[in-house]
Design a protein around this motif. Structure first.
Motif, PDB file in Angstrom:
ATOM      1  N   THR A 106       0.830  -1.208   0.000  1.00  0.00           N
ATOM      2  CA  THR A 106       0.000   0.000   0.000  1.00  0.00           C
ATOM      3  C   THR A 106       0.868   1.263   0.000  1.00  0.00           C
ATOM      4  O   THR A 106       2.085   1.179  -0.034  1.00  0.00           O
ATOM      5  CB  THR A 106      -0.864   0.037   1.282  1.00  0.00           C
ATOM      6  OG1 THR A 106       0.017   0.273   2.397  1.00  0.00           O
ATOM      7  CG2 THR A 106      -1.615  -1.258   1.507  1.00  0.00           C
ATOM      8  N   LYS A 107       0.197   2.401   0.081  1.00  0.00           N
ATOM      9  CA  LYS A 107       0.913   3.673   0.263  1.00  0.00           C
ATOM     10  C   LYS A 107       0.756   4.170   1.703  1.00  0.00           C
ATOM     11  O   LYS A 107       0.994   5.351   1.993  1.00  0.00           O
ATOM     12  CB  LYS A 107       0.380   4.729  -0.720  1.00  0.00           C
ATOM     13  CG  LYS A 107       0.906   4.561  -2.129  1.00  0.00           C
ATOM     14  CD  LYS A 107       2.321   5.113  -2.279  1.00  0.00           C
ATOM     15  CE  LYS A 107       2.852   4.979  -3.696  1.00  0.00           C
ATOM     16  NZ  LYS A 107       4.297   5.297  -3.755  1.00  0.00           N
TER      17      LYS A 107
ATOM     18  N   ASP B 107       1.194   5.037   5.659  1.00  0.00           N
ATOM     19  CA  ASP B 107       2.295   5.555   6.464  1.00  0.00           C
ATOM     20  C   ASP B 107       2.386   4.747   7.762  1.00  0.00           C
ATOM     21  O   ASP B 107       1.905   5.171   8.803  1.00  0.00           O
ATOM     22  CB  ASP B 107       2.038   7.039   6.755  1.00  0.00           C
ATOM     23  CG  ASP B 107       3.194   7.672   7.489  1.00  0.00           C
ATOM     24  OD1 ASP B 107       4.290   7.069   7.521  1.00  0.00           O
ATOM     25  OD2 ASP B 107       3.004   8.774   8.045  1.00  0.00           O
TER      26      ASP B 107
ATOM     27  N   TYR C 209       7.079   3.280   2.005  1.00  0.00           N
ATOM     28  CA  TYR C 209       6.981   3.956   0.694  1.00  0.00           C
ATOM     29  C   TYR C 209       8.082   4.997   0.492  1.00  0.00           C
ATOM     30  O   TYR C 209       8.436   5.323  -0.634  1.00  0.00           O
ATOM     31  CB  TYR C 209       5.601   4.619   0.541  1.00  0.00           C
ATOM     32  CG  TYR C 209       5.400   5.745   1.523  1.00  0.00           C
ATOM     33  CD1 TYR C 209       5.722   7.051   1.190  1.00  0.00           C
ATOM     34  CD2 TYR C 209       4.924   5.488   2.820  1.00  0.00           C
ATOM     35  CE1 TYR C 209       5.584   8.080   2.112  1.00  0.00           C
ATOM     36  CE2 TYR C 209       4.789   6.496   3.742  1.00  0.00           C
ATOM     37  CZ  TYR C 209       5.117   7.793   3.392  1.00  0.00           C
ATOM     38  OH  TYR C 209       5.002   8.790   4.305  1.00  0.00           O
ATOM     39  N   ASP C 210       8.624   5.513   1.620  1.00  0.00           N
ATOM     40  CA  ASP C 210       9.643   6.567   1.509  1.00  0.00           C
ATOM     41  C   ASP C 210      11.049   6.017   1.775  1.00  0.00           C
ATOM     42  O   ASP C 210      11.898   6.691   2.346  1.00  0.00           O
ATOM     43  CB  ASP C 210       9.318   7.711   2.473  1.00  0.00           C
ATOM     44  CG  ASP C 210       9.231   7.252   3.933  1.00  0.00           C
ATOM     45  OD1 ASP C 210       9.350   6.023   4.194  1.00  0.00           O
ATOM     46  OD2 ASP C 210       9.044   8.111   4.825  1.00  0.00           O
TER      47      ASP C 210
ATOM     48  N   ILE D 224      -0.585  -3.539  -5.074  1.00  0.00           N
ATOM     49  CA  ILE D 224      -0.938  -2.120  -4.968  1.00  0.00           C
ATOM     50  C   ILE D 224      -1.846  -1.699  -6.125  1.00  0.00           C
ATOM     51  O   ILE D 224      -2.705  -0.833  -5.974  1.00  0.00           O
ATOM     52  CB  ILE D 224       0.331  -1.237  -4.900  1.00  0.00           C
ATOM     53  CG1 ILE D 224      -0.024   0.167  -4.408  1.00  0.00           C
ATOM     54  CG2 ILE D 224       1.095  -1.206  -6.223  1.00  0.00           C
ATOM     55  CD1 ILE D 224       1.184   0.995  -4.011  1.00  0.00           C
TER      56      ILE D 224
ATOM     57  N   ARG E 219       6.187   0.810  -8.463  1.00  0.00           N
ATOM     58  CA  ARG E 219       5.984   1.885  -7.497  1.00  0.00           C
ATOM     59  C   ARG E 219       6.542   1.519  -6.129  1.00  0.00           C
ATOM     60  O   ARG E 219       6.352   0.396  -5.643  1.00  0.00           O
ATOM     61  CB  ARG E 219       4.486   2.169  -7.340  1.00  0.00           C
ATOM     62  CG  ARG E 219       3.946   3.046  -8.429  1.00  0.00           C
ATOM     63  CD  ARG E 219       2.443   3.107  -8.378  1.00  0.00           C
ATOM     64  NE  ARG E 219       1.839   1.915  -8.973  1.00  0.00           N
ATOM     65  CZ  ARG E 219       0.528   1.695  -9.022  1.00  0.00           C
ATOM     66  NH1 ARG E 219      -0.311   2.564  -8.485  1.00  0.00           N
ATOM     67  NH2 ARG E 219       0.056   0.603  -9.594  1.00  0.00           N
ATOM     68  N   SER E 220       7.199   2.461  -5.494  1.00  0.00           N
ATOM     69  CA  SER E 220       7.607   2.295  -4.105  1.00  0.00           C
ATOM     70  C   SER E 220       6.336   2.162  -3.279  1.00  0.00           C
ATOM     71  O   SER E 220       5.303   2.748  -3.604  1.00  0.00           O
ATOM     72  CB  SER E 220       8.395   3.515  -3.651  1.00  0.00           C
ATOM     73  OG  SER E 220       7.587   4.654  -3.745  1.00  0.00           O
ATOM     74  N   CYS E 221       6.395   1.358  -2.243  1.00  0.00           N
ATOM     75  CA  CYS E 221       5.213   1.203  -1.398  1.00  0.00           C
ATOM     76  C   CYS E 221       5.602   0.673  -0.035  1.00  0.00           C
ATOM     77  O   CYS E 221       6.771   0.423   0.250  1.00  0.00           O
ATOM     78  CB  CYS E 221       4.182   0.308  -2.078  1.00  0.00           C
ATOM     79  SG  CYS E 221       4.762  -1.338  -2.448  1.00  0.00           S
ATOM     80  N   THR E 222       4.600   0.548   0.813  1.00  0.00           N
ATOM     81  CA  THR E 222       4.778   0.057   2.169  1.00  0.00           C
ATOM     82  C   THR E 222       4.282  -1.385   2.197  1.00  0.00           C
ATOM     83  O   THR E 222       3.138  -1.648   1.827  1.00  0.00           O
ATOM     84  CB  THR E 222       3.942   0.923   3.146  1.00  0.00           C
ATOM     85  OG1 THR E 222       4.384   2.277   3.037  1.00  0.00           O
ATOM     86  CG2 THR E 222       4.077   0.445   4.577  1.00  0.00           C
TER      87      THR E 222
ATOM     88  N   GLY F 201       3.712  -3.696  -6.816  1.00  0.00           N
ATOM     89  CA  GLY F 201       4.404  -2.683  -6.020  1.00  0.00           C
ATOM     90  C   GLY F 201       5.775  -3.219  -5.644  1.00  0.00           C
ATOM     91  O   GLY F 201       6.021  -4.422  -5.735  1.00  0.00           O
TER      92      GLY F 201
END
Lengths: 369, 369
Positions: free
Chosen positions: B15-16, B18, B110-111, B169, B196-199, B317
């Motif tokens: 997911t995205k 936090d 994600y970061d 994702i 995509r970067s993700c969590t 993702g």
């Protein structure tokens, strides 16, 4: 299990210099390869980097700088015992047959992010290791009626022994009064009770029985490995004056090597703070509970370098990711009779004790000729 | 070499969100233990954490959260193939006899700091992986006269396949025109060409032959391992349209497993960007040079999920430290016939391809029933 030995090593001075992590990794690996011309880069199957540095991909970067194209390449981190964790990982690559020769290179800068436990929100403001060290010191002194003078001798001894280690950060000796009168860090901890963060790197090569014979006539073998992680936070410790994970790890390592503690001729002990040395000596079995400082005094009076001949972390400095590797190099040099004016006579069996975060995680290695 | 198998796994949605790194590590490990009630925490000898996150001491932290007191505990990092490096490290701990059961838990936010190559000063401003991907795309298209439409099919296929993966994702399918018309990132790269970067987090348990029999009747074995690091910077690659490290790693892995590429029924391919899928298919030997996109089209037209059934990195993702583990879980589920509507019929042999930094480092695993 397949035999795994130490085929070579290299180390940098431990300093306060502002060098790039890549530069110091390069420096100790270059020294390793120069010291061991029989090691062919083409035979290095794996490159492991031990560090708390936030830089990524350091193993491929080091490999490229050195002209190595390994199969296995990655970093290893577990705070202050990253170094011995990397060595045990390298051991397993060789013992499993996935690699015949592994380079392990550890490095840290003086400003390592591993020094402040930023991630642990349960600690409130108490994020620096001095806080657990302070609680340990207070607990140990109360439990065993230890005086400031008795404890200060750890720092006096290790600073003195470091004067025979050309790579040590400490260039001075101190008296018991110097330690006691040094800057107050917490109620129980003085500046000279603390190992110092620094910039330094240490590299070692592990190899299989077959490979090592092509390189050296007198390999040093890793015959015992013990590891234990009891928790991540020191408040879970059984007590604040004993080291459970160290006790378990040393028991396992000695058992694997089929050795008794009396067989150990020389040992590197993780004296991140003064109190850690007697606590670890007791956990490993060199002393009975509460008697670790008696052994420290006895050895100091006899000028016997058996414990921490290179000056320990207090005398040598503590570049986190390099420390366990530097300790292992010291024991290797002792067993090779290459330790110059630090040499323990006739050393045949050595022990390395490397731990993290208030002894919540410990590694113990047994090395033999 | 001792046999090492997969005894269990757990995964989170990608997911995205936090979330803290500790929380997602906990989440996938909790799911693993709930899915496998026969796994006793007391039998877990080692806990390895795979991540690019800057937090330290994550293995002891995860262990404490889970109530595990392992012997071996450390993190492993090598950018995007951290996950398979951790799995190979776990394999070596078991195969060497130092451990009987190892938990490998990978996670990323994600970061993630692994997404921007901040450490590499030689790159100037070109620190984001899109720059090498752009050069690869341009070189591959020119070398093999590939059209935008042909290349876009990788993204179309993998987004479509991801719709059968509840943890992916991507919740949408796209047409070739959608991909071509998506936001221009560089001259050669559109938004929908990029993973995509993700969590997310993925956990897996490896165990010895003896241990695994107590847990499952149908273990999946890791029968082949190949790894290679050629450099740290893609400008050292032999060419910008081939993957040397992947070629060597897959050759070694297939040889170790005593398998031919024709024996492989299903594969996870590291499609960090569209162009990586055909390049990897060619390096591994699924296609001849320049013909990878023909295979992509053939499989897409037949609705054959053989390559990247869970949607690859583009569809699922790419949480860096978790990716290699998630890929290995997908192949395990395929071989167990547990892949639901993603299932490849009668899959017996599977392959995982996981790489870092412009294929300067690659891991290939072969898995078997």
């Amino acid at each position: 299990m397949k035999k795994v030995g130490i085929a070579g090593y290299g180390i940098t001075p431990f300093t306060k210099e502002d060098k790039k992590i890549e530069s110091i990794l390069f420096e100790s690996t270059k020294s390793l390869l120069e010291n061991n011309p029989k090691i062919s880069k083409n035979n290095i199957d794996a490159v492991l980097v031990s560090t708390n540095n936030n830089s990524k991909y350091l193993s491929p970067i080091l490999s490229e700088m050195m002209g190595i194209q390994p199969k296995i390449a990655h970093s290893v981190e577990n705070l202050c015992n990253s170094g011995t964790n990397s060595i045990v990982s390298a051991f397993s690559y060789v013992a499993s047959g996935l690699a015949d020769m592994v380079l392990v290179s550890g490095a840290e800068r003086y400003d390592s992010p591993g020094q402040i436990l930023e991630w642990d929100n349960s600690r409130g403001e108490f994020k620096h290791p001095i806080f657990w060290a302070s609680i340990f010191t207070s607990s140990y002194k109360r439990q065993f009626a230890v005086s400031d003078e008795q404890l200060a001798l750890v720092s006096v001894k290790n600073h003195a022994q470091a004067q025979n280690n050309p790579n040590a950060i400490s260039k001075k000796t101190y008296s018991i009064q110097d330690v006691i009168n040094s800057k107050i860090i917490t109620g129980d901890l003085k500046l000279l009770d603390c190992s110092r963060s620094c910039t330094g790197s240490a590299s070692i090569i592990l190899a299989s029985d077959e490979m090592i014979k092509q390189i050296t006539d007198q390999p040093i073998w890793i015959s015992g490995i013990g590891q234990k992680t009891t928790s991540a936070g020191f408040t879970k410790n059984e007590s604040f004056n004993s080291m459970e994970s160290t006790k378990i790890a040393s028991h396992t390592a000695l058992q694997m090597a089929n050795k008794k503690i009396q067989d150990v001729d020389v040992a590197e002990i993780h004296d991140a703070f003064s109190v850690c040395e007697p606590m670890a000596l007791e956990a490993i079995g060199f002393s009975k509970n509460g008697e670790g400082l008696n052994l420290v005094k006895e050895l100091y009076d006899k000028k016997d370098y058996k414990i921490n001949p290179r000056g320990g972390l207090i005398g040598s400095g503590h570049p986190l990711g390099a420390t366990g590797i530097a300790q292992t190099i010291e024991i290797t040099q002792q067993l090779e009779s290459n330790a110059k004016n630090r040499q323990i006579e006739n050393a045949k069996v050595g022990l390395v004790h490397n731990m993290s975060a208030a002894a919540t995680s410990s590694t113990v290695l047994v090395l033999e000729k």
